[in-house]
Design a protein around this motif. Structure first.
Motif, PDB file in Angstrom:
ATOM      1  N   GLY A 108       0.797  -1.219   0.000  1.00 36.57           N
ATOM      2  CA  GLY A 108       0.000   0.000   0.000  1.00 36.57           C
ATOM      3  C   GLY A 108       0.826   1.265   0.000  1.00 36.57           C
ATOM      4  O   GLY A 108       2.002   1.263   0.389  1.00 36.57           O
ATOM      5  N   LYS A 109       0.235   2.342  -0.470  1.00 32.04           N
ATOM      6  CA  LYS A 109       0.912   3.633  -0.518  1.00 32.04           C
ATOM      7  C   LYS A 109       1.264   4.097   0.891  1.00 32.04           C
ATOM      8  O   LYS A 109       0.491   3.941   1.832  1.00 32.04           O
ATOM      9  N   ILE A 110       2.452   4.677   1.026  1.00 30.97           N
ATOM     10  CA  ILE A 110       2.949   5.129   2.325  1.00 30.97           C
ATOM     11  C   ILE A 110       2.552   6.590   2.543  1.00 30.97           C
ATOM     12  O   ILE A 110       2.748   7.427   1.666  1.00 30.97           O
ATOM     13  N   GLU A 111       2.010   6.878   3.717  1.00 31.55           N
ATOM     14  CA  GLU A 111       1.689   8.268   4.055  1.00 31.55           C
ATOM     15  C   GLU A 111       2.829   8.902   4.838  1.00 31.55           C
ATOM     16  O   GLU A 111       3.271  10.014   4.528  1.00 31.55           O
ATOM     17  N   ASN A 112       3.316   8.211   5.861  1.00 26.28           N
ATOM     18  CA  ASN A 112       4.414   8.722   6.683  1.00 26.28           C
ATOM     19  C   ASN A 112       5.555   7.717   6.702  1.00 26.28           C
ATOM     20  O   ASN A 112       5.367   6.559   7.081  1.00 26.28           O
ATOM     21  N   LEU A 113       6.734   8.165   6.307  1.00 27.65           N
ATOM     22  CA  LEU A 113       7.931   7.338   6.304  1.00 27.65           C
ATOM     23  C   LEU A 113       8.932   7.925   7.291  1.00 27.65           C
ATOM     24  O   LEU A 113       9.410   9.042   7.113  1.00 27.65           O
ATOM     25  N   VAL A 114       9.250   7.170   8.334  1.00 29.86           N
ATOM     26  CA  VAL A 114      10.183   7.632   9.368  1.00 29.86           C
ATOM     27  C   VAL A 114      11.520   6.929   9.140  1.00 29.86           C
ATOM     28  O   VAL A 114      11.574   5.699   9.063  1.00 29.86           O
ATOM     29  N   VAL A 115      12.582   7.710   9.035  1.00 33.72           N
ATOM     30  CA  VAL A 115      13.912   7.137   8.779  1.00 33.72           C
ATOM     31  C   VAL A 115      14.889   7.638   9.833  1.00 33.72           C
ATOM     32  O   VAL A 115      14.650   8.640  10.506  1.00 33.72           O
ATOM     33  N   ASP A 116      16.017   6.924   9.958  1.00 35.72           N
ATOM     34  CA  ASP A 116      17.047   7.390  10.875  1.00 35.72           C
ATOM     35  C   ASP A 116      17.976   8.349  10.134  1.00 35.72           C
ATOM     36  O   ASP A 116      17.671   8.801   9.036  1.00 35.72           O
ATOM     37  N   ASN A 117      19.112   8.646  10.702  1.00 37.36           N
ATOM     38  CA  ASN A 117      19.988   9.666  10.133  1.00 37.36           C
ATOM     39  C   ASN A 117      21.149   9.091   9.341  1.00 37.36           C
ATOM     40  O   ASN A 117      22.204   9.715   9.227  1.00 37.36           O
ATOM     41  N   GLY A 118      20.959   7.892   8.786  1.00 34.85           N
ATOM     42  CA  GLY A 118      21.987   7.324   7.917  1.00 34.85           C
ATOM     43  C   GLY A 118      22.176   8.180   6.676  1.00 34.85           C
ATOM     44  O   GLY A 118      21.226   8.825   6.193  1.00 34.85           O
ATOM     45  N   ALA A 130      11.818  11.930  -4.528  1.00 37.24           N
ATOM     46  CA  ALA A 130      10.941  10.777  -4.736  1.00 37.24           C
ATOM     47  C   ALA A 130       9.758  10.807  -3.782  1.00 37.24           C
ATOM     48  O   ALA A 130       8.613  10.563  -4.184  1.00 37.24           O
ATOM     49  N   CYS A 131      10.022  11.107  -2.516  1.00 40.10           N
ATOM     50  CA  CYS A 131       8.943  11.158  -1.532  1.00 40.10           C
ATOM     51  C   CYS A 131       7.978  12.308  -1.831  1.00 40.10           C
ATOM     52  O   CYS A 131       6.751  12.164  -1.705  1.00 40.10           O
ATOM     53  N   ARG A 132       8.527  13.436  -2.233  1.00 40.28           N
ATOM     54  CA  ARG A 132       7.665  14.584  -2.553  1.00 40.28           C
ATOM     55  C   ARG A 132       6.756  14.276  -3.750  1.00 40.28           C
ATOM     56  O   ARG A 132       5.553  14.564  -3.726  1.00 40.28           O
ATOM     57  N   GLU A 133       7.320  13.653  -4.778  1.00 43.27           N
ATOM     58  CA  GLU A 133       6.545  13.364  -5.985  1.00 43.27           C
ATOM     59  C   GLU A 133       5.524  12.246  -5.771  1.00 43.27           C
ATOM     60  O   GLU A 133       4.501  12.205  -6.457  1.00 43.27           O
ATOM     61  N   THR A 134       5.807  11.326  -4.864  1.00 42.99           N
ATOM     62  CA  THR A 134       4.882  10.214  -4.623  1.00 42.99           C
ATOM     63  C   THR A 134       3.941  10.471  -3.450  1.00 42.99           C
ATOM     64  O   THR A 134       3.167   9.593  -3.074  1.00 42.99           O
ATOM     65  N   GLY A 135       4.009  11.658  -2.866  1.00 44.50           N
ATOM     66  CA  GLY A 135       3.088  12.010  -1.786  1.00 44.50           C
ATOM     67  C   GLY A 135       3.433  11.399  -0.449  1.00 44.50           C
ATOM     68  O   GLY A 135       2.556  11.241   0.410  1.00 44.50           O
ATOM     69  N   ILE A 136       4.693  11.055  -0.229  1.00 49.69           N
ATOM     70  CA  ILE A 136       5.127  10.468   1.043  1.00 49.69           C
ATOM     71  C   ILE A 136       5.697  11.571   1.936  1.00 49.69           C
ATOM     72  O   ILE A 136       6.573  12.328   1.519  1.00 49.69           O
ATOM     73  N   ASN A 137       5.205  11.642   3.154  1.00 46.56           N
ATOM     74  CA  ASN A 137       5.730  12.591   4.134  1.00 46.56           C
ATOM     75  C   ASN A 137       6.897  11.931   4.866  1.00 46.56           C
ATOM     76  O   ASN A 137       6.711  10.967   5.595  1.00 46.56           O
ATOM     77  N   ILE A 138       8.096  12.450   4.648  1.00 46.75           N
ATOM     78  CA  ILE A 138       9.296  11.852   5.250  1.00 46.75           C
ATOM     79  C   ILE A 138       9.657  12.572   6.535  1.00 46.75           C
ATOM     80  O   ILE A 138       9.639  13.795   6.610  1.00 46.75           O
ATOM     81  N   GLN A 139       9.950  11.789   7.569  1.00 47.06           N
ATOM     82  CA  GLN A 139      10.315  12.326   8.883  1.00 47.06           C
ATOM     83  C   GLN A 139      11.669  11.742   9.300  1.00 47.06           C
ATOM     84  O   GLN A 139      11.881  10.532   9.196  1.00 47.06           O
ATOM     85  N   TYR A 140      12.539  12.614   9.791  1.00 49.17           N
ATOM     86  CA  TYR A 140      13.862  12.174  10.240  1.00 49.17           C
ATOM     87  C   TYR A 140      13.901  12.131  11.763  1.00 49.17           C
ATOM     88  O   TYR A 140      13.480  13.081  12.429  1.00 49.17           O
ATOM     89  N   ASN A 141      14.409  11.020  12.295  1.00 53.22           N
ATOM     90  CA  ASN A 141      14.550  10.932  13.746  1.00 53.22           C
ATOM     91  C   ASN A 141      15.649  11.869  14.230  1.00 53.22           C
ATOM     92  O   ASN A 141      16.661  12.047  13.548  1.00 53.22           O
ATOM     93  N   PRO A 142      15.493  12.467  15.394  1.00 52.71           N
ATOM     94  CA  PRO A 142      16.555  13.332  15.939  1.00 52.71           C
ATOM     95  C   PRO A 142      17.854  12.559  16.127  1.00 52.71           C
ATOM     96  O   PRO A 142      17.854  11.355  16.390  1.00 52.71           O
ATOM     97  N   VAL A 143      18.973  13.258  15.975  1.00 46.78           N
ATOM     98  CA  VAL A 143      20.289  12.638  16.119  1.00 46.78           C
ATOM     99  C   VAL A 143      20.522  12.216  17.577  1.00 46.78           C
ATOM    100  O   VAL A 143      20.126  12.907  18.507  1.00 46.78           O
ATOM    101  N   ARG A 144      21.153  11.047  17.740  1.00 44.60           N
ATOM    102  CA  ARG A 144      21.539  10.510  19.052  1.00 44.60           C
ATOM    103  C   ARG A 144      20.349  10.307  19.987  1.00 44.60           C
ATOM    104  O   ARG A 144      20.448  10.493  21.199  1.00 44.60           O
ATOM    105  N   LYS A 145      19.206   9.906  19.416  1.00 43.06           N
ATOM    106  CA  LYS A 145      18.041   9.565  20.238  1.00 43.06           C
ATOM    107  C   LYS A 145      17.455   8.249  19.723  1.00 43.06           C
ATOM    108  O   LYS A 145      16.361   8.215  19.158  1.00 43.06           O
ATOM    109  N   PRO A 146      18.195   7.140  19.893  1.00 41.27           N
ATOM    110  CA  PRO A 146      17.773   5.858  19.323  1.00 41.27           C
ATOM    111  C   PRO A 146      16.479   5.316  19.915  1.00 41.27           C
ATOM    112  O   PRO A 146      15.826   4.476  19.308  1.00 41.27           O
ATOM    113  N   TRP A 147      16.091   5.809  21.113  1.00 40.48           N
ATOM    114  CA  TRP A 147      14.872   5.291  21.739  1.00 40.48           C
ATOM    115  C   TRP A 147      13.610   5.739  20.988  1.00 40.48           C
ATOM    116  O   TRP A 147      12.523   5.228  21.231  1.00 40.48           O
TER     117      TRP A 147
END
Length: 389
Positions: free
Chosen positions: A73-83, A94-111
């Motif tokens: 299914g189409k992704i609405e929210n994609l959460v990624v780490d800081n790799g 790609a995310c902008r054109e496909t309608g995916i809202n990309i969110q980056y996790n804060p640095v040094r907060k693995p929890w």
């Protein structure tokens, strides 16, 4: 992964593969993955995302599973780490054109990103533990065990069994606290919010948008990408009908990482992408990946120390394949222990992945130029840190 696998055909260790994976937070189901020997990059992320979005076809694996894999299914929210592979213009576009809202996790907060991390832990604890060839993160656990020597599982076999473990075991079993069964949770969620399915046309466009993004100037000879030229009659007609200015001469292009024989160019006036083939008449780009082309260019620079030409590229390709064949023949004849890092380089070049091949075995190439005896030194200098994309 903490696992050393074998080449499908040569049965020699090829090192530890990289796993890129997506998980649905609500259910805990695995949405998709990509397994490869190439270092993590935008390409591995894009292939994992494409696998997650599209429906899964398990028939092509050639194994019998007890259950299906209905997660898509189409992704609405994609959460990624800081790799580094996630901080790229290609992923943002790609995310902008496909309608995916990309969110980056804060640095040094693995929890704040426990879902994928926890799943990797489960893979190590419940799936890899019993597999011969497993490496150990803790040096004290190794004792006398040598994974390079004891590895016995072929790459393609691991891919099949990894599918089986996801579909028939992980999805069907309850979590450690017995609060949910992933596939049942997925089904419950689908009853409320059914996944948005893409038709064939939408899937093709999605695949195109997930290609590598870049900007190139439109010239009277077309586009230049990685020292290859791309042009066509349709593009020439476009140049005649729509004269370009300094502001519009730069165009967005999309490049299939597995095929440099063509690019796709976005034309603002037409609001669509135009496929433009490579003008190389030798057939060099056929079935050639971006990664392999960059390796060939690097060796070609060392061989001729001057501007690229198609003959030099062909010689460099021949040098790589010929040296790999020599290494393989020497290994088979001597049965001696080979350096694992060298084998892993060959696995990267051969695109050993769940979407590519399972062996580094080189097939005869009738289009190669005559063999040369003074090319081995160039392959020896192949850097470990060659940037893939």
């Amino acid at each position: 992964l903490d696992l050393i696998l074998l080449d499908d055909e040569l049965l020699i260790p090829i090192g530890r593969p990289y796993l890129t994976l997506l998980i649905d937070v609500f259910s805990g189901c695995v949405m998709g993955f990509h397994l490869s020997y190439k270092a993590p990059s935008y390409v591995s992320a894009a292939k994992a995302i494409s696998h997650a979005v599209k429906e899964k076809s398990l028939d092509s694996l050639g194994i019998q599973l007890q259950n299906s894999w209905p997660c898509y299914g189409k992704i609405e929210n994609l959460v990624v780490d800081n790799g580094a592979e996630f901080w790229s213009k290609s992923l943002e576009h790609a995310c902008r054109e496909t309608g995916i809202n990309i969110q980056y996790n804060p640095v040094r907060k693995p929890w704040l990103k426990p879902f994928v991390e926890r799943f990797f832990g489960q893979i190590n604890q419940y799936f890899l533990t019993e597999l011969p060839g497993k490496t150990f993160s803790n040096i004290l656990e190794k004792e006398e065990y040598k994974p390079e020597k004891d590895a016995i599982m072929r790459f393609s076999t691991f891919v099949e069994e990894f599918h089986r473990w996801i579909v028939d075991i992980y999805h069907q079993d309850s979590d450690s606290r017995d609060t949910r069964i992933p596939i049942r949770q997925w089904e419950a969620g689908c009853n409320v919010y059914p996944p948005l399915k893409m038709n064939q046309e939408e899937e093709e466009r999605f695949s195109l948008l997930m290609y590598i993004s870049d900007e190139r100037k439109l010239t009277r000879n077309g586009f230049k990408y990685e020292e290859l030229m791309y042009d066509s009659t349709a593009l020439a007609d476009y140049r005649k009908h729509y004269p370009q200015t300094k502001e519009t001469i730069k165009k967005l292009i999309k490049v299939d990482p597995d095929d440099i024989s063509k690019i796709h160019v976005f034309l603002e006036e037409l609001d669509s992408y135009l496929e433009v083939p490579c003008t190389d008449p030798t057939g060099y780009t056929k079935n050639r990946s971006v990664y392999e082309h960059k390796v060939i260019k690097k060796i070609n620079r060392e061989m001729i120390r001057e501007s690229k030409d198609n003959l030099g590229l062909a010689k460099a390709r021949m040098a790589i394949h010929e040296r790999i064949k020599q290494e393989q023949e020497h290994f088979i004849e001597s049965k001696s222990k080979r350096k694992l890092s060298s084998i892993k380089k060959q696995a990267q070049l051969a695109d050993i992945s769940n979407t590519g091949t399972g062996t580094i075995l080189v097939q005869e190439d009738s289009s190669s130029p005559p063999k040369s005896n003074d090319t081995s030194d160039y392959f020896d200098d192949w850097d470990d840190d060659l940037e893939a994309y």
